[in-house]
Write a protein that holds these residues in place. Structure first.
Motif, PDB file in Angstrom:
ATOM      1  N   HIS A  86      23.986 -54.702  -4.928  1.00 53.66           N
ATOM      2  CA  HIS A  86      24.198 -53.619  -3.966  1.00 53.66           C
ATOM      3  C   HIS A  86      23.339 -52.416  -4.340  1.00 53.66           C
ATOM      4  CE1 HIS A  86      28.104 -55.785  -3.414  1.00 53.66           C
ATOM      5  NE2 HIS A  86      27.855 -55.485  -2.148  1.00 53.66           N
ATOM      6  N   VAL A  87      22.832 -51.728  -3.331  1.00 55.21           N
ATOM      7  CA  VAL A  87      22.231 -50.416  -3.558  1.00 55.21           C
ATOM      8  C   VAL A  87      23.010 -49.433  -2.682  1.00 55.21           C
ATOM      9  CG1 VAL A  87      20.350 -50.925  -1.927  1.00 55.21           C
ATOM     10  CG2 VAL A  87      20.169 -48.978  -3.456  1.00 55.21           C
ATOM     11  N   LEU A  88      23.751 -48.567  -3.358  1.00 60.83           N
ATOM     12  CA  LEU A  88      24.566 -47.565  -2.665  1.00 60.83           C
ATOM     13  C   LEU A  88      23.717 -46.316  -2.466  1.00 60.83           C
ATOM     14  CD1 LEU A  88      27.192 -46.332  -1.604  1.00 60.83           C
ATOM     15  CD2 LEU A  88      27.820 -45.808  -3.970  1.00 60.83           C
ATOM     16  N   ILE A  89      23.494 -45.978  -1.213  1.00 60.45           N
ATOM     17  CA  ILE A  89      22.634 -44.847  -0.871  1.00 60.45           C
ATOM     18  C   ILE A  89      23.499 -43.636  -0.529  1.00 60.45           C
ATOM     19  CG2 ILE A  89      20.845 -44.018   0.683  1.00 60.45           C
ATOM     20  CD1 ILE A  89      19.843 -46.346  -0.961  1.00 60.45           C
ATOM     21  N   HIS A  90      23.285 -42.551  -1.253  1.00 61.17           N
ATOM     22  CA  HIS A  90      23.970 -41.301  -0.885  1.00 61.17           C
ATOM     23  C   HIS A  90      22.938 -40.317  -0.341  1.00 61.17           C
ATOM     24  CE1 HIS A  90      22.426 -39.243  -4.462  1.00 61.17           C
ATOM     25  NE2 HIS A  90      22.798 -40.285  -5.172  1.00 61.17           N
ATOM     26  N   GLY A  91      23.427 -39.206   0.161  1.00 56.63           N
ATOM     27  CA  GLY A  91      22.537 -38.223   0.767  1.00 56.63           C
ATOM     28  C   GLY A  91      22.099 -37.156  -0.217  1.00 56.63           C
ATOM     29  N   LEU A  92      21.837 -35.984   0.320  1.00 54.32           N
ATOM     30  CA  LEU A  92      21.418 -34.833  -0.484  1.00 54.32           C
ATOM     31  C   LEU A  92      22.539 -33.808  -0.514  1.00 54.32           C
ATOM     32  CD1 LEU A  92      17.825 -34.300   0.988  1.00 54.32           C
ATOM     33  CD2 LEU A  92      18.462 -35.653  -1.015  1.00 54.32           C
ATOM     34  N   ILE A  93      22.587 -33.025  -1.588  1.00 51.64           N
ATOM     35  CA  ILE A  93      23.545 -31.920  -1.642  1.00 51.64           C
ATOM     36  C   ILE A  93      22.866 -30.682  -1.085  1.00 51.64           C
ATOM     37  CG2 ILE A  93      24.858 -30.395  -3.137  1.00 51.64           C
ATOM     38  CD1 ILE A  93      25.759 -32.591  -4.717  1.00 51.64           C
ATOM     39  N   ARG A  94      23.517 -30.082  -0.117  1.00 55.52           N
ATOM     40  CA  ARG A  94      22.979 -28.885   0.518  1.00 55.52           C
ATOM     41  C   ARG A  94      23.889 -27.688   0.233  1.00 55.52           C
ATOM     42  NH1 ARG A  94      18.934 -30.312   3.937  1.00 55.52           N
ATOM     43  NH2 ARG A  94      18.752 -32.522   4.419  1.00 55.52           N
ATOM     44  N   ASP A  95      23.398 -26.498   0.556  1.00 58.78           N
ATOM     45  CA  ASP A  95      24.240 -25.330   0.337  1.00 58.78           C
ATOM     46  C   ASP A  95      25.246 -25.211   1.480  1.00 58.78           C
ATOM     47  OD1 ASP A  95      22.945 -24.212   2.516  1.00 58.78           O
ATOM     48  OD2 ASP A  95      21.835 -22.714   1.354  1.00 58.78           O
ATOM     49  N   GLU A  96      26.074 -24.163   1.444  1.00 56.33           N
ATOM     50  CA  GLU A  96      27.150 -24.030   2.426  1.00 56.33           C
ATOM     51  C   GLU A  96      26.620 -23.904   3.850  1.00 56.33           C
ATOM     52  OE1 GLU A  96      30.861 -21.981   1.437  1.00 56.33           O
ATOM     53  OE2 GLU A  96      29.899 -21.302  -0.399  1.00 56.33           O
ATOM     54  N   GLN A  97      25.367 -23.449   3.998  1.00 50.37           N
ATOM     55  CA  GLN A  97      24.763 -23.306   5.326  1.00 50.37           C
ATOM     56  C   GLN A  97      24.038 -24.574   5.775  1.00 50.37           C
ATOM     57  OE1 GLN A  97      22.477 -19.581   5.648  1.00 50.37           O
ATOM     58  NE2 GLN A  97      23.554 -18.893   3.810  1.00 50.37           N
ATOM     59  N   GLY A  98      24.074 -25.610   4.927  1.00 50.14           N
ATOM     60  CA  GLY A  98      23.422 -26.863   5.283  1.00 50.14           C
ATOM     61  C   GLY A  98      21.960 -26.933   4.902  1.00 50.14           C
ATOM     62  N   ARG A  99      21.485 -25.937   4.138  1.00 49.08           N
ATOM     63  CA  ARG A  99      20.071 -25.932   3.747  1.00 49.08           C
ATOM     64  C   ARG A  99      19.872 -26.737   2.464  1.00 49.08           C
ATOM     65  NH1 ARG A  99      19.068 -19.648   3.128  1.00 49.08           N
ATOM     66  NH2 ARG A  99      20.857 -20.047   1.753  1.00 49.08           N
ATOM     67  N   LYS A 100      18.694 -27.356   2.345  1.00 45.33           N
ATOM     68  CA  LYS A 100      18.353 -28.070   1.125  1.00 45.33           C
ATOM     69  C   LYS A 100      18.224 -27.054  -0.006  1.00 45.33           C
ATOM     70  CE  LYS A 100      15.118 -31.552  -0.623  1.00 45.33           C
ATOM     71  NZ  LYS A 100      13.933 -32.381  -0.315  1.00 45.33           N
ATOM     72  N   MET A 101      18.740 -27.399  -1.180  1.00 45.78           N
ATOM     73  CA  MET A 101      18.657 -26.475  -2.308  1.00 45.78           C
ATOM     74  C   MET A 101      17.233 -26.459  -2.852  1.00 45.78           C
ATOM     75  SD  MET A 101      22.250 -27.002  -4.317  1.00 45.78           S
ATOM     76  CE  MET A 101      23.808 -26.664  -3.482  1.00 45.78           C
ATOM     77  N   SER A 102      16.699 -25.253  -3.062  1.00 44.78           N
ATOM     78  CA  SER A 102      15.326 -25.148  -3.547  1.00 44.78           C
ATOM     79  C   SER A 102      15.148 -23.838  -4.298  1.00 44.78           C
ATOM     80  CB  SER A 102      14.341 -25.202  -2.379  1.00 44.78           C
ATOM     81  OG  SER A 102      14.473 -24.051  -1.565  1.00 44.78           O
ATOM     82  N   LYS A 103      14.116 -23.816  -5.151  1.00 44.43           N
ATOM     83  CA  LYS A 103      13.802 -22.600  -5.907  1.00 44.43           C
ATOM     84  C   LYS A 103      13.396 -21.469  -4.965  1.00 44.43           C
ATOM     85  CE  LYS A 103      12.411 -24.848 -10.226  1.00 44.43           C
ATOM     86  NZ  LYS A 103      11.274 -25.165 -11.119  1.00 44.43           N
ATOM     87  N   SER A 104      12.632 -21.819  -3.916  1.00 47.01           N
ATOM     88  CA  SER A 104      12.126 -20.782  -3.014  1.00 47.01           C
ATOM     89  C   SER A 104      13.261 -20.067  -2.288  1.00 47.01           C
ATOM     90  CB  SER A 104      11.152 -21.396  -1.999  1.00 47.01           C
ATOM     91  OG  SER A 104      11.802 -22.399  -1.239  1.00 47.01           O
ATOM     92  N   LEU A 105      14.328 -20.807  -1.961  1.00 42.35           N
ATOM     93  CA  LEU A 105      15.473 -20.188  -1.285  1.00 42.35           C
ATOM     94  C   LEU A 105      16.438 -19.536  -2.272  1.00 42.35           C
ATOM     95  CD1 LEU A 105      16.344 -22.901   1.412  1.00 42.35           C
ATOM     96  CD2 LEU A 105      15.366 -20.653   1.830  1.00 42.35           C
ATOM     97  N   GLY A 106      16.307 -19.916  -3.542  1.00 48.67           N
ATOM     98  CA  GLY A 106      17.195 -19.355  -4.561  1.00 48.67           C
ATOM     99  C   GLY A 106      18.649 -19.778  -4.380  1.00 48.67           C
ATOM    100  N   ASN A 107      18.848 -20.953  -3.753  1.00 51.02           N
ATOM    101  CA  ASN A 107      20.215 -21.387  -3.468  1.00 51.02           C
ATOM    102  C   ASN A 107      20.655 -22.570  -4.336  1.00 51.02           C
ATOM    103  OD1 ASN A 107      18.529 -23.269  -2.309  1.00 51.02           O
ATOM    104  ND2 ASN A 107      19.671 -23.453  -0.401  1.00 51.02           N
TER     105      ASN A 107
END
Length: 886
Positions: free
Chosen positions: A515-536
């Motif tokens: 089996h390969v269990l695929i999960h998604g990405l963790i986003r911030d409370e606003q649904g944005r991808k976490m990144s250094k540029s956003l500081g989130n």
């Protein structure tokens, strides 16, 4: 009297978690059992890059793996969870070079050997950080088997694979247009390029004819380009062979602006006659499509750029300029010399390096490639055998298949120093190429290829190279390969999952995992991808410091369904901590009320009361549900089942009901209740342990138990003797009654401390018997002054009414009841009940549901619909009677 226990009055992870992980390691609890009769179950950790600290995505990924392996270990499987890390060639080298740059040093100043020593020091530094993070998360890894992608054993596997593919003609070396990162100065594969929309322009330029030819009354043709800096590498202009507009121009010669070199007009089907003017300049050394055109027409390849994207001698007067500076100068010269017709601003998609962020160049380069078509075909064919990789959710198999069906040859050489150096040598005199697992014996006559292999080349072998392959008799390879489950994010299906599948099929003739269990990405409370540029971005270690690892693990395990993204939320972290605090306080109450002789064993069934039968049946049902949901990787639903059982059934009802016996004078009843409380708590902690290992272990060791740790305790299993639907139905009736009385009191602000008359009009003998047999619960939880249970109860006019399954409940509160308000309240109930009836009728009217759903589910829906209809009728009748009183 309650006994003293070593549990604080409030859950504090700082008192629970420190030291626990080391104790598990000291007891060697994370190693395979070695029981040859047990079924093996193995997981290899997706190796994190030694480029920095782990982020929340890693915490999610590894928490799910730990939950799986902990449950399987408790279920008696011979489990192996193999840890390791990835050298992450370009990413790690970029980090180390950046650190050196801060000191004013480059890798070239150090030389290859000293630079690699520096990277190894970086690796040791960050591997230590990652180990501490794994420990803080509570990951039950077998560190004795830990691997690194540059280990000797893995390097041997890499060389074996390279040589075998080369011998089969599936690895070749050639000059091709590749994606080039001018900052890292290395080739990139297609999937290491991220496309971003940037502002640019179409530069419309005059290309004059070399003779007196005219076209449309002009002595030039118009060519539009977005990259004038590559013009010095132009070798032709192409038109489509069937484009009638230009049929007389094919074979004519043009003068390359600014340089004066003559270039031909050629015909090639690559050209789209509908796009722009239908004429395109051909620059074989700087565009992959032009490269193909150049090959078909035997055109010269003129590379005008250096490795760092500065212009080289082929660029003439622009030599030495950065590519973007050269663009400005060339545009200025085209304008000054009358070649520029117009500049048209556009926004277009441009490739950027995933690692360094700089704009990628399409560059002519000699590289090593893997011929992908036969490998992809074999991997796809394997999916149709009885040994396929099962994607969870299934839809991701389509993602895998689409990529494999449209795959390009894979450029595997990288112009780096950190990584697996390519096992190819070139003879210093003859130029002969030697490819082998070991260096040539007369090494003094040979020079090894300086390039290294793409990181994904070695990590593609991870499931079997870590098990001892290419030694197919290695104990771990024979015992634990193929592995059982891979857990990873959907963002690396192309990078990693696909490559593991085709390499495993090619070299082991087996799938790498079931089996390969695929999960998604963790986003911030606003649904944005976490990144250094956003500081989130959020550091999981900071979350653990505040809430504890168990709370973070609970949040991550309940975040979403497989394949879906999840939003991190401090509100949900508060709820996770609150849930653990509820478990902690309930456990503390139970343990404080146990005697020395209490064991987690059930008394004789004949001694069970309704509440006992109910909680044991509910526990049995929860065990079945959680086990089923874990097996299908529905961890969010498993968490919901656990939460409902613990919070509602066990804490809110059974523990409250147990207080009557715990505080009573009947010693036999007290002992029975103590044993049942102890048994249910023990089983519940076992169910919870894979998700929250720290707090469950602490509580379990504080209560009567057998064994040294929950890590290796047996996982709960169902018992048919414990299933009691009759008790569950009867208890549901009782709980519904108690809730209705409490709600009615709340409606008119009649506190539970004040005794009130309670009249229960039953509709059948069964309901009457349930309420009469369990009067003590009604008296305890409802505080009646007078309790009447009968089929002939006369409903007083001034009473708060509730309709429940099998009965109507009246609270005669003459001083507090306003008939109009009571009618309004009941009319709201009618709306709710009517909506439920409509929902049920629609569901049962759906032929697909009735045909495809399990029989017991359909039957449950029918029973619910019948109950709602009955309540709706009774509520309407009560409204009618009240209206008559007005």
């Amino acid at each position: 009297m309650a006994k003293e226990i070593s549990m604080s009055t409030k859950y504090d992870p700082k008192q629970v978690e420190p030291g626990r992980y080391q104790a598990w390691l000291d007891q060697n609890l994370f190693k395979p059992s070695g029981d040859k009769k047990a079924k093996p179950y193995s997981i290899v950790i997706p190796p994190p890059n030694v480029t920095g600290k782990l982020h929340l995505g890693h915490a999610w990924d590894t928490t799910l793996q730990d939950m799986i392996i902990r449950q399987k270990r408790m279920q008696g499987f011979d489990t192996l969870w193999l840890p390791g890390m990835d050298h992450a060639g370009i990413a790690t080298q970029a980090k180390v070079e950046a650190r050196l740059a801060e000191q004013g040093v480059s890798r070239y100043d150090l030389g290859r050997e000293k630079f690699i020593d520096t990277v190894w020091k970086w690796k040791d530094e960050y591997a230590d950080i990652i180990h501490k993070q794994w420990a803080k998360l509570g990951l039950s890894l077998d560190y004795d088997r830990e691997r690194f992608t540059l280990d000797d054993g893995l390097s041997k596997a890499v060389r074996k694979v390279f040589v075998k593919l080369y011998q089969k003609g599936l690895i070749y070396r050639g000059e091709y247009i590749i994606n080039w990162d001018p900052k890292a100065r290395t080739a990139l594969s297609d999937i290491e390029v991220i496309h971003k929309d940037v502002k640019g322009a179409f530069y419309h330029v005059k290309y004059p004819f070399a003779d007196d030819t005219t076209f449309a009354g002009k002595k030039y043709i118009e060519i539009a380009t977005t990259r004038p800096e590559t013009m010095m590498g132009d070798v032709a202009v192409a038109v489509h062979p069937s484009d009638k507009r230009y049929k007389d121009l094919v074979g004519k010669t043009l003068v390359l602006p600014l340089q004066g070199r003559h270039i031909p007009i050629i015909a090639d089907e690559y050209v789209d006659p509908e796009f722009g003017t239908g004429m395109v300049k051909i620059t074989p050394a700087h565009d992959p499509n032009d490269f193909g055109v150049g090959n078909r027409h035997d055109l010269k390849r003129i590379n005008t750029m250096n490795e760092d994207a500065t212009m080289n001698a082929n660029a003439g007067k622009y030599e030495g300029l950065d590519r973007f500076e050269a663009r400005k100068e060339i545009v200025k010269d085209l304008e000054d010399q009358g070649y520029m017709l117009r500049v048209e601003p556009i926004v277009h998609s441009v490739g950027h390096s995933e690692r360094t962020g700089v704009q990628v160049e399409a560059r002519l380069s000699t590289q090593w490639f893997v011929k992908m078509e036969p490998l992809a075909e074999a991997a796809l064919a394997n999916q149709k055998t009885d040994d396929p990789v099962k994607f969870v959710p299934e839809r991701f198999e389509n993602t895998f298949e689409q990529w494999m069906n449209n795959i390009h040859d894979w450029v595997i050489s990288r112009q780096l120093w950190w990584g697996h150096q390519i096992p190819a040598w070139y003879h210093k005199k003859t130029g002969e190429v030697y490819v082998g697992e070991e260096a040539p014996k007369d090494i003094e006559n040979w020079e090894q290829d300086p390039d290294v292999l793409d990181t994904w080349f070695s990590s593609a072998l991870w499931p079997f190279s870590t098990m001892g392959w290419p030694d197919e008799n290695a104990a771990d390879f024979k015992r634990y390969f193929p592995t059982d489950t891979l857990v990873t994010g959907y963002d690396i299906i192309f990078f990693w999952v696909s490559r593991m599948i085709f390499q495993s099929v090619e070299f082991t003739e087996r799938r790498p995992f079931e089996h390969v269990l695929i999960h998604g990405l963790i986003r911030d409370e606003q649904g944005r991808k976490m990144s250094k540029s956003l500081g989130n971005g959020i550091d999981p270690m900071d979350v653990i410091d505040k809430y504890g690892a168990d709370a973070l693990r609970w949040f991550l395990s309940n975040g979403s369904a497989p394949g879906q993204d999840v939003r991190f939320s401090y509100t949900r972290m508060d709820a996770a901590w609150n849930f653990i605090n509820k478990i902690w306080n309930a456990s503390r109450f139970v343990i404080m009320n146990l005697d020395e002789g209490t064991h987690a064993e059930l008394p004789e069934k004949a001694a069970w009361k309704l509440s006992d039968k109910w909680i044991i049946s509910r526990l049995n049902h929860t065990i079945a549900e959680v086990t089923r949901l874990f097996d299908s990787f529905e961890f969010g639903e498993a968490g919901r089942a656990l939460y409902n059982f613990i919070w509602n059934d066990f804490c809110d009802w059974y523990i409250e009901m147990s207080k009557e016996d715990l505080n009573g004078t009947d010693q036999t009843a007290k002992k029975n209740t103590q044993n049942i409380l102890c048994f249910v708590l023990d089983q519940t902690l076992r169910l919870l342990h894979p998700i929250m290992p720290f707090v469950t272990e602490k509580i379990w060791l504080s209560m009567p138990h057998d064994g040294s740790s929950l890590v290796t305790a047996s996982y709960p299993t169902t018992d048919n003797d414990h299933a009691d639907q009759k008790a569950e139905d009867e208890m549901d009736n009782l709980i519904e009654l108690i809730k209705s009385v409490r709600n009615s009191r709340a409606e008119v602000n009649a506190p539970l401390s004040s005794a009130v008359d309670i009249l229960i009009k039953t509709k059948d003998q069964r309901t009457k018997n349930i309420f009469e047999t369990n009067k003590e619960y009604i008296e305890r939880f409802c505080h009646p002054k007078k309790l009447e249970i009968a089929a002939t109860v006369e409903a007083p006019a001034l009473a708060v009414t509730s309709v429940i399954t099998g009965a109507e409940v009246y609270l005669p509160l003459a001083d507090l009841v306003d008939l109009n308000e009571e009618i309004n309240r009941l009319q709201k109930d009618v709306k709710k009940l009517a909506a439920e009836v409509k929902r049920g009728e629609n569901k049962l009217g759906n032929e697909r549901f009735v045909t495809n759903a399990p029989t017991e589910i359909v039957e449950q829906e029918r029973e619910k619909l019948s109950g709602y209809k009955e309540k709706l009728t009774a509520t309407k009748e009560r409204i009618k009677k009240l209206e008559e009183e007005l």
